[in-house]
Design an enzyme around this catalytic site. Structure first.
Site, mmCIF file in Angstrom:
data_model
loop_
_atom_site.group_PDB
_atom_site.id
_atom_site.type_symbol
_atom_site.label_atom_id
_atom_site.label_comp_id
_atom_site.label_asym_id
_atom_site.label_seq_id
_atom_site.Cartn_x
_atom_site.Cartn_y
_atom_site.Cartn_z
ATOM 1 N N PRO A 100 -2.758 -23.588 -17.705
ATOM 2 C CA PRO A 100 -2.510 -24.557 -18.776
ATOM 3 C C PRO A 100 -3.498 -25.727 -18.752
ATOM 4 O O PRO A 100 -3.568 -26.492 -19.710
ATOM 5 C CB PRO A 100 -1.070 -25.027 -18.537
ATOM 6 C CG PRO A 100 -0.680 -24.534 -17.204
ATOM 7 C CD PRO A 100 -1.611 -23.450 -16.804
ATOM 8 N N GLU A 157 3.370 -22.364 -8.215
ATOM 9 C CA GLU A 157 3.053 -23.735 -8.648
ATOM 10 C C GLU A 157 1.581 -23.893 -8.971
ATOM 11 O O GLU A 157 1.178 -24.831 -9.630
ATOM 12 C CB GLU A 157 3.382 -24.760 -7.550
ATOM 13 C CG GLU A 157 4.814 -24.955 -7.161
ATOM 14 C CD GLU A 157 5.860 -24.469 -8.151
ATOM 15 O OE1 GLU A 157 6.360 -23.352 -7.924
ATOM 16 O OE2 GLU A 157 6.176 -25.168 -9.085
ATOM 17 N N ARG A 203 -9.203 -6.427 -30.642
ATOM 18 C CA ARG A 203 -9.147 -6.133 -32.077
ATOM 19 C C ARG A 203 -10.399 -6.583 -32.817
ATOM 20 O O ARG A 203 -10.615 -6.181 -33.965
ATOM 21 C CB ARG A 203 -7.878 -6.698 -32.706
ATOM 22 C CG ARG A 203 -7.722 -8.187 -32.586
ATOM 23 C CD ARG A 203 -6.328 -8.615 -32.997
ATOM 24 N NE ARG A 203 -6.038 -8.362 -34.397
ATOM 25 C CZ ARG A 203 -6.572 -9.022 -35.414
ATOM 26 N NH1 ARG A 203 -7.465 -9.991 -35.182
ATOM 27 N NH2 ARG A 203 -6.251 -8.739 -36.658
ATOM 28 N N ASP A 252 -8.565 -12.426 -41.488
ATOM 29 C CA ASP A 252 -7.476 -12.950 -40.655
ATOM 30 C C ASP A 252 -7.306 -14.444 -40.823
ATOM 31 O O ASP A 252 -8.291 -15.153 -41.037
ATOM 32 C CB ASP A 252 -7.801 -12.772 -39.155
ATOM 33 C CG ASP A 252 -7.618 -11.355 -38.677
ATOM 34 O OD1 ASP A 252 -6.894 -10.599 -39.325
ATOM 35 O OD2 ASP A 252 -8.214 -11.031 -37.637
HETATM 36 N N1 ADE Z 1 -0.498 -20.057 -17.114
HETATM 37 C C1 ADE Z 1 0.614 -20.794 -17.292
HETATM 38 N N2 ADE Z 1 0.636 -21.356 -18.503
HETATM 39 C C2 ADE Z 1 -0.523 -20.981 -19.129
HETATM 40 C C3 ADE Z 1 -1.097 -21.240 -20.401
HETATM 41 N N3 ADE Z 1 -0.492 -22.026 -21.300
HETATM 42 N N4 ADE Z 1 -2.293 -20.695 -20.691
HETATM 43 C C4 ADE Z 1 -2.930 -19.934 -19.785
HETATM 44 N N5 ADE Z 1 -2.433 -19.647 -18.574
HETATM 45 C C5 ADE Z 1 -1.242 -20.153 -18.244
#
Ligand code: ADE
Length: 265
Positions: A101, A129, A167, A182
């Site tokens: 993230p 974590e 794709r 798209d």
């Molecule tokens: N791992 C945990 N959350 C994630 C996300 N939002 N994007 C990519 N990998 C992740």
């Protein structure tokens, strides 16, 4: 042909997604090769430990660096230099993407760039974590996020990336036009679609679709795209190339256009 290597502690998560529909067919027809690698197989010791508690405390478990480095070295048959894998990447070795993230947010232009630029991509799926920081520093060439929310691990994010890229490989979808229209491919949301029946429970379809007038239909679709993007994602319009006709159509719309009311993709 693109080769994807996915390093994960849960290879079994990928079966349905990679064996079905577009991706399943693309694999069978040789457009993509996907190899799943279980990180645990590369963990040293009898117990094949892949995670440990964080230095400094704080709870949770952190993925250890050794199994991930060993996995990459075995997969690419290379020794990672002390200064880091980036040196090899600069010499032509494939990118290694850490899914997190904290990564760069994925969007359609980035997906398109990756498909165009690379023949092979490795993905590291983090879990628990987090991942020992040395994986970020000395192994990953890129960090990508699929959105501002936290998944239980990178596996679903890797599936998203592989799907979005596969794709776009020429030949994977039967209709080559399909991806150019798209949502997001030209910076706009896609126009609405209808199929038979022309009337369902008293709900008809826009007259223009039955008119057979191709040029008018194209104008209508463009305007639907524009109105829908203005209603739902006005932020996208600032980054899009708009013609004078596009702009004057947008200017003609009331503040609250009805275009956003229908469900669509
Ligand atoms: N791992 C945990 N959350 C994630 C996300 N939002 N994007 C990519 N990998 C992740």
């Amino acid at each position: 042909m693109i080769q994807f290597d996915i390093l994960t502690l849960f290879p079994e998560m990928f079966a349905g997604v990679f064996d079905t529909s577009i991706i399943g067919r693309a694999r069978e027809r040789g457009f993509v090769e996907i190899t799943l690698h279980n990180i645990r197989d590369y963990a040293p010791g009898k117990h094949r430990v892949t995670d440990d508690t964080p230095y400094g405390g704080g709870g949770g478990m952190i993925m250890k660096p050794e199994p991930i480095f060993y996995a990459v070295e075995a997969i690419l048959n290379v020794e990672i230099p002390k200064e880091g894998y980036n040196k090899l990447h600069r010499q032509g070795y494939p990118p290694i993407v850490l899914l997190t993230p904290q990564g760069q947010p994925l969007g359609q232009p980035l997906v398109q760039k990756w498909v165009t630029d690379y023949e092979r991509i490795l993905f590291i799926c983090g879990r628990y974590e987090g991942v020992d920081e040395r994986v970020r520093q000395y192994l990953a060439t890129d960090e990508l996020s699929i959105g501002d929310y936290v998944l239980s691990g990178g596996e679903i994010a890797a599936m998203v990336m592989v799907d979005a890229m596969t794709r776009l490989i020429p030949g994977v979808l039967g209709d080559t036009e399909a991806t150019t229209k798209d949502s997001h491919s030209d910076g706009l949301l896609e126009y609405p679609h209808y199929t038979r029946p022309a009337e369902f429970r008293g709900h008809g379809i826009p007259e223009i679709l039955l008119s057979g007038h191709h040029a008018n239909l194209e104008v209508w679709r463009r305007q639907q795209s524009l109105a829908r993007t203005l209603a739902r994602r006005p932020d996208l319009l600032t980054a899009t190339d708009l013609s004078e006709a596009d702009q004057s159509f947008l200017d003609s719309l009331p503040q609250n256009p009805a275009a956003g009311e229908d469900e669509g993709d």
